[in-house]
Every structure is written in C-alpha cells, then in structure tokens.
Design a protein around this motif. Structure first.
Motif, PDB file in Angstrom:
ATOM      1  N   UNK A   1       0.619  -1.172  -0.119  1.00 27.18           N
ATOM      2  CA  UNK A   1      -0.100   0.047   0.030  1.00 27.18           C
ATOM      3  C   UNK A   1       0.707   1.401  -0.022  1.00 27.18           C
ATOM      4  N   UNK A   2       1.932   1.536   0.836  1.00 25.59           N
ATOM      5  CA  UNK A   2       2.921   2.290   0.743  1.00 25.59           C
ATOM      6  C   UNK A   2       3.546   2.468  -0.664  1.00 25.59           C
ATOM      7  N   UNK A   3       3.908   1.317  -1.341  1.00 23.78           N
ATOM      8  CA  UNK A   3       4.408   1.779  -2.898  1.00 23.78           C
ATOM      9  C   UNK A   3       3.559   2.100  -3.525  1.00 23.78           C
ATOM     10  N   UNK A   4       2.150   1.837  -3.533  1.00 27.10           N
ATOM     11  CA  UNK A   4       0.993   2.381  -4.525  1.00 27.10           C
ATOM     12  C   UNK A   4       0.490   3.448  -4.204  1.00 27.10           C
ATOM     13  N   UNK A   5       0.249   3.913  -2.838  1.00 25.40           N
ATOM     14  CA  UNK A   5      -0.439   5.157  -2.700  1.00 25.40           C
ATOM     15  C   UNK A   5       0.676   6.116  -2.288  1.00 25.40           C
ATOM     16  N   UNK A   6       1.740   5.975  -2.132  1.00 27.04           N
ATOM     17  CA  UNK A   6       2.880   6.890  -1.588  1.00 27.04           C
ATOM     18  C   UNK A   6       2.574   7.452  -0.094  1.00 27.04           C
ATOM     19  N   UNK A   7       1.744   6.916   0.680  1.00 26.98           N
ATOM     20  CA  UNK A   7       1.850   6.990   1.975  1.00 26.98           C
ATOM     21  C   UNK A   7       3.052   6.826   2.443  1.00 26.98           C
ATOM     22  N   UNK A   8       3.604   7.635   3.512  1.00 32.05           N
ATOM     23  CA  UNK A   8       5.003   7.785   3.921  1.00 32.05           C
ATOM     24  C   UNK A   8       5.283   6.342   4.706  1.00 32.05           C
ATOM     25  N   UNK A   9       6.648   5.871   4.267  1.00 30.92           N
ATOM     26  CA  UNK A   9       6.766   4.547   4.963  1.00 30.92           C
ATOM     27  C   UNK A   9       6.863   4.501   6.406  1.00 30.92           C
TER      28      UNK A   9
END
Length: 141
Positions: A98-106
């Motif tokens: 989800x981090x990779x797809x959405x760009x939410x901070x790691x």
C-alpha cells in the motif's frame, strides 16, 4: 490429549495458544461484522489494485477465523500454521505494498505493521512448544 499440568512447556503453550487463537477469531469476526469500513480501509488508495484488495478483504477474516479456531482448540496445527500464518503474514506485506502504490509515507506504514510482527512471533511460539525441561517424574516399581 490430556495436558500435563506439571509440565511448564505444555501449560505455557496452552496459556499462550488459547487466548491468541480466540483473539484471532474475534478479529476475523469483527472484520466481518463491520465489513464496509474494513473493505474501505483495505482498498483505500489502491487504484488499479483495489479489486485485489476487495477480494482479499473477504479472504483475510476467513483465514483469521479458521486459523485462530484451529489454534485455540489445538487441532490440525499444520492447517492453523498455514491459514493463520498467511493471514498474519499478509498484513505487513499488504501495508508495504500500500505504501508503494499510494505513496503514504513509509514510517506510517511501518508503525502500523509492527504490532502484526509481534503477533507473528507469538503465533510461532504458540505453534511450537518448547521442549520440556522439568525433571522426570519418579515411577514406582
């Protein structure tokens, strides 16, 4: 199979296995009870992969229910290991995806995945009983 209450490893395994399994069952049941918010949480921001998230939102609670139930009753440990392991292991992987797809901070995704990693360690310990190191019982001749 009766439990040997004088065995520290068997007793501690029971004390860890039953609450962990029942907790997994309750989490799965809670996900199905509040299914719309659960699906929204799983599929939020996935874009092209939201259909996969939607399908996984149906499968994950079932795996938690089945794996946790088998763990709690202490039967078919290989089935509990497979279903519960897939359920618990998919959460950190899904959060990182989800981090990779959405760009939410790691750091946000990692802080959400840490509790699941602790659950996986407890799950491993509940499935693998430590060897009994208590002194052997004396037998009468």
């Amino acid at each position: 199979m009766p439990i040997n209450w004088k065995s520290a490893s068997e007793t501690s395994n029971l004390v860890l296995r039953v609450p962990l399994g029942v907790s997994m069952v309750m989490i799965g049941a809670s996900a199905y009870r509040d299914f719309a918010p659960f699906v929204a949480n799983v599929t939020d921001g996935l874009g092209w992969a939201s259909s996969f998230g939607y399908v996984w939102a149906f499968i994950l609670p079932a795996l938690l229910l089945f794996g946790g139930g088998m763990l709690a009753i202490g039967r078919y440990s290989y089935v509990a290991a497979l279903t519960g392991g897939v359920a618990l292991g998919s959460v950190p992987m899904g959060l990182i995806l989800k981090n990779i797809i959405t760009g939410i901070p790691l750091p946000d995704m990692m802080s959400a995945s840490y509790p699941t990693i602790v659950w996986m360690m407890a799950f491993y310990l509940a499935l693998n009983t430590l060897p009994d190191t208590s002194p052997p019982e004396e037998t009468e001749e």
